[in-house]
Design a protein around this motif. Structure first.
Motif, mmCIF file in Angstrom:
data_model
loop_
_atom_site.group_PDB
_atom_site.id
_atom_site.type_symbol
_atom_site.label_atom_id
_atom_site.label_comp_id
_atom_site.label_asym_id
_atom_site.label_seq_id
_atom_site.Cartn_x
_atom_site.Cartn_y
_atom_site.Cartn_z
ATOM 1 N N GLN A 21 0.819 -1.210 0.000
ATOM 2 C CA GLN A 21 0.000 0.000 0.000
ATOM 3 C C GLN A 21 0.852 1.258 0.000
ATOM 4 O OE1 GLN A 21 -0.534 -2.743 1.716
ATOM 5 N NE2 GLN A 21 -2.677 -3.012 2.300
ATOM 6 N N LEU A 22 1.965 1.235 0.721
ATOM 7 C CA LEU A 22 2.804 2.426 0.813
ATOM 8 C C LEU A 22 3.463 2.763 -0.519
ATOM 9 C CD1 LEU A 22 4.463 1.866 4.317
ATOM 10 C CD2 LEU A 22 2.440 3.201 3.739
ATOM 11 N N ALA A 23 3.522 1.788 -1.432
ATOM 12 C CA ALA A 23 4.074 2.036 -2.762
ATOM 13 C C ALA A 23 3.043 2.659 -3.695
ATOM 14 C CB ALA A 23 4.599 0.734 -3.358
ATOM 15 N N GLY A 24 1.780 2.609 -3.317
ATOM 16 C CA GLY A 24 0.712 3.163 -4.141
ATOM 17 C C GLY A 24 -0.472 2.217 -4.203
ATOM 18 N N ILE A 25 -1.683 2.784 -4.161
ATOM 19 C CA ILE A 25 -2.884 1.946 -4.153
ATOM 20 C C ILE A 25 -3.906 2.427 -5.171
ATOM 21 C CG2 ILE A 25 -2.644 1.291 -1.737
ATOM 22 C CD1 ILE A 25 -4.868 3.341 -1.099
ATOM 23 N N TRP A 32 -16.995 -3.596 -2.181
ATOM 24 C CA TRP A 32 -15.982 -4.190 -3.051
ATOM 25 C C TRP A 32 -15.275 -5.342 -2.342
ATOM 26 C CZ3 TRP A 32 -14.372 -0.161 0.052
ATOM 27 C CH2 TRP A 32 -13.090 -0.240 0.604
ATOM 28 N N HIS A 33 -14.934 -6.332 -3.141
ATOM 29 C CA HIS A 33 -14.249 -7.527 -2.634
ATOM 30 C C HIS A 33 -12.958 -7.802 -3.393
ATOM 31 C CE1 HIS A 33 -17.806 -8.503 -0.223
ATOM 32 N NE2 HIS A 33 -18.522 -8.225 -1.306
ATOM 33 N N ASP A 34 -12.672 -6.964 -4.370
ATOM 34 C CA ASP A 34 -11.458 -7.100 -5.168
ATOM 35 C C ASP A 34 -10.267 -6.614 -4.344
ATOM 36 O OD1 ASP A 34 -9.379 -6.969 -6.989
ATOM 37 O OD2 ASP A 34 -10.629 -6.168 -8.610
ATOM 38 N N ALA A 35 -9.337 -7.519 -4.061
ATOM 39 C CA ALA A 35 -8.180 -7.180 -3.214
ATOM 40 C C ALA A 35 -7.247 -6.169 -3.874
ATOM 41 C CB ALA A 35 -7.401 -8.451 -2.882
ATOM 42 N N SER A 36 -7.466 -5.879 -5.153
ATOM 43 C CA SER A 36 -6.598 -4.898 -5.819
ATOM 44 C C SER A 36 -6.908 -3.467 -5.377
ATOM 45 C CB SER A 36 -6.740 -5.006 -7.338
ATOM 46 O OG SER A 36 -8.038 -4.647 -7.761
ATOM 47 N N PHE A 37 -8.029 -3.272 -4.717
ATOM 48 C CA PHE A 37 -8.369 -1.949 -4.187
ATOM 49 C C PHE A 37 -7.950 -1.862 -2.724
ATOM 50 C CE2 PHE A 37 -11.695 -2.459 -7.535
ATOM 51 C CZ PHE A 37 -11.196 -1.472 -8.384
ATOM 52 N N GLY A 38 -7.119 -0.847 -2.432
ATOM 53 C CA GLY A 38 -6.597 -0.722 -1.070
ATOM 54 C C GLY A 38 -7.457 0.088 -0.138
ATOM 55 N N GLU A 39 -8.427 0.831 -0.677
ATOM 56 C CA GLU A 39 -9.280 1.680 0.150
ATOM 57 C C GLU A 39 -10.483 2.130 -0.658
ATOM 58 O OE1 GLU A 39 -10.678 2.494 2.639
ATOM 59 O OE2 GLU A 39 -9.680 4.064 3.805
ATOM 60 N N GLY A 40 -11.508 2.587 0.032
ATOM 61 C CA GLY A 40 -12.689 3.131 -0.611
ATOM 62 C C GLY A 40 -12.891 4.583 -0.218
ATOM 63 N N MET A 79 -2.899 12.651 -5.051
ATOM 64 C CA MET A 79 -3.766 12.376 -3.915
ATOM 65 C C MET A 79 -3.178 11.236 -3.096
ATOM 66 S SD MET A 79 -7.853 11.417 -3.854
ATOM 67 C CE MET A 79 -7.681 9.966 -4.858
ATOM 68 N N PHE A 80 -3.442 11.267 -1.788
ATOM 69 C CA PHE A 80 -3.065 10.140 -0.946
ATOM 70 C C PHE A 80 -4.079 9.978 0.172
ATOM 71 C CE2 PHE A 80 -0.691 13.730 0.927
ATOM 72 C CZ PHE A 80 -0.988 13.618 2.285
ATOM 73 N N VAL A 81 -4.088 8.787 0.753
ATOM 74 C CA VAL A 81 -4.883 8.510 1.947
ATOM 75 C C VAL A 81 -3.919 8.187 3.079
ATOM 76 C CG1 VAL A 81 -6.879 7.713 0.636
ATOM 77 C CG2 VAL A 81 -5.156 6.056 1.374
ATOM 78 N N CYS A 82 -4.361 8.398 4.308
ATOM 79 C CA CYS A 82 -3.463 8.139 5.432
ATOM 80 C C CYS A 82 -4.253 7.787 6.679
ATOM 81 C CB CYS A 82 -2.579 9.360 5.705
ATOM 82 S SG CYS A 82 -3.489 10.819 6.264
ATOM 83 N N ASN A 83 -3.609 7.004 7.537
ATOM 84 C CA ASN A 83 -4.083 6.824 8.907
ATOM 85 C C ASN A 83 -2.880 6.538 9.790
ATOM 86 O OD1 ASN A 83 -3.599 3.929 9.008
ATOM 87 N ND2 ASN A 83 -5.543 3.597 7.957
ATOM 88 N N PRO A 92 0.063 6.642 -1.401
ATOM 89 C CA PRO A 92 -0.281 7.421 -2.605
ATOM 90 C C PRO A 92 -1.383 6.721 -3.402
ATOM 91 C CG PRO A 92 2.103 7.063 -2.419
ATOM 92 C CD PRO A 92 1.451 6.154 -1.427
ATOM 93 N N VAL A 93 -2.290 7.496 -3.962
ATOM 94 C CA VAL A 93 -3.352 6.944 -4.811
ATOM 95 C C VAL A 93 -2.894 7.018 -6.268
ATOM 96 C CG1 VAL A 93 -5.717 7.261 -5.643
ATOM 97 C CG2 VAL A 93 -5.192 7.534 -3.208
ATOM 98 N N THR A 94 -2.885 5.868 -6.929
ATOM 99 C CA THR A 94 -2.424 5.801 -8.317
ATOM 100 C C THR A 94 -3.553 5.612 -9.317
ATOM 101 O OG1 THR A 94 -2.011 3.424 -8.049
ATOM 102 C CG2 THR A 94 -0.158 4.921 -7.658
ATOM 103 N N SER A 95 -4.710 5.099 -8.857
ATOM 104 C CA SER A 95 -5.858 4.941 -9.754
ATOM 105 C C SER A 95 -7.140 4.844 -8.940
ATOM 106 C CB SER A 95 -5.700 3.698 -10.641
ATOM 107 O OG SER A 95 -5.626 2.524 -9.862
ATOM 108 N N ILE A 96 -8.264 5.142 -9.615
ATOM 109 C CA ILE A 96 -9.576 5.165 -8.973
ATOM 110 C C ILE A 96 -10.576 4.436 -9.854
ATOM 111 C CG2 ILE A 96 -11.436 6.620 -8.061
ATOM 112 C CD1 ILE A 96 -9.456 8.881 -7.778
ATOM 113 N N ALA A 97 -11.421 3.631 -9.215
ATOM 114 C CA ALA A 97 -12.532 2.985 -9.911
ATOM 115 C C ALA A 97 -13.841 3.456 -9.293
ATOM 116 C CB ALA A 97 -12.423 1.464 -9.812
ATOM 117 N N GLN A 98 -14.872 3.622 -10.126
ATOM 118 C CA GLN A 98 -16.174 4.067 -9.637
ATOM 119 C C GLN A 98 -17.129 2.894 -9.525
ATOM 120 O OE1 GLN A 98 -17.713 7.836 -11.291
ATOM 121 N NE2 GLN A 98 -15.984 7.749 -12.706
#
Length: 288
Positions: free
Chosen positions: A123-127, A160-168, A239-243, A250-256
């Motif tokens: 995830q830290l490499a990009g999600i 979503w259940h696709d493990a390729s997505f790191g966050e919503g 863009m990035f997400v954090c906790n 870092p966010v590298t792509s987005i799916a709707q």
């Protein structure tokens, strides 16, 4: 390591049992913190305690012994089978009261649950992130708090259940992107760092606070609060997400939701800036 090797303390005693009459179970009447442990230290504990104080004031939790809370956290950390991990702290109003009406003299309950820290190296490499259809409800007085009512996040995570997505990503009722299901959202535009002000909804994350107050200013990056639609967010430079447990991803792509198209995201210059923020944040954990 097995989960059983990590301790759970209830009011300072090692057990995994709580009363079924506890108001946390019945009404979500309480607060929680998710805390990263590094080398058996809790470097961001002051930020977590500060957020707890704000939450206690809003919920009317008077008389909670914060020194006792801190000591029980460190007691649990000392019993962990590893130097790295995660502590989940729950403080509830306890049992009592009639219906929603809280007891006049509550007996606050403290649960400290330890677990292993997940491996976030990928995830830290990009999600890739998923735009959820579930909207955040407006909760003016509760906005910013990490209270126990998390059904919108649960419903969003079911999407979503696709493990390729790191966050919503989650929007509010006006269509503005507020946060992730378990993270805060930042974006870069014209050399400035932006994030939602969390006036209507969302959780004021500890990593978010650290970025705003210390990390970004130390790098000479101005932080601004803004509301932004999903369409507008796609025009940002990065863009990035954090906790506080994961750090910055870092966010590298987005799916709707309901669409097959995946939108690539992030200019190279913006990704460089995000990686600089990422490295600087890690220094505060003393994990480098």
């Amino acid at each position: 390591m097995f989960a059983a090797d990590f301790p759970t303390l209830v009011n300072g005693q090692r057990t995994d049992s709580v009363a079924v009459t506890d108001r946390a179970f019945s009404y979500g009447d309480g607060l929680f913190e998710t805390i990263r442990v590094c080398q058996r230290s809790v470097p961001l504990l002051p930020y977590h305690i500060e957020r707890l104080k704000r939450g206690f004031a809003v919920l009317g939790f008077s008389g909670v012994d914060l020194e006792l809370v801190e000591s029980e956290i460190m007691m649990a950390v000392a019993q962990m089978p590893a130097d790295e991990g995660v502590v989940k702290l729950i403080v509830s109003r306890g049992s009592g009261g009639r219906g929603y009406r809280p007891p006049i003299q509550p007996e606050y309950q403290r649960v400290v649950q330890c677990s292993a820290r997940p491996d976030y190296s990928q995830q830290l490499a990009g999600i890739s992130v998923f735009l959820c259809s579930t909207r955040l409800p407006e909760a003016f007085g509760l906005a910013g708090l990490k209270h126990l009512n998390r059904l919108p996040q649960v419903m969003a995570r079911r999407e979503w259940h696709d493990a390729s997505f790191g966050e919503g990503l989650m929007q509010d009722s006006h269509g503005c992107v507020v946060e992730g299901t378990q993270s805060n959202v930042f974006w870069l535009s014209s050399g400035r760092l932006y994030t939602d002000g969390l006036v209507l909804a969302g959780v004021a994350g500890v990593a978010r606070e650290l970025l705003i107050r210390e990390v970004a200013p130390a790098l000479g990056i101005e932080v601004c609060f803004s509301r932004i639609s999903f369409k507008e967010l796609l025009q940002a430079e990065g863009m990035f997400v954090c906790n506080s447990v994961m750090g910055i991803a870092p966010v590298t792509s987005i799916a709707q939701h309901g669409q097959d198209d995946i939108i690539s995201f992030g200019a190279e210059e913006a990704l460089d800036a995000i990686q600089q923020l990422q490295s600087s944040l890690e220094v505060y954990y003393r994990c480098e």
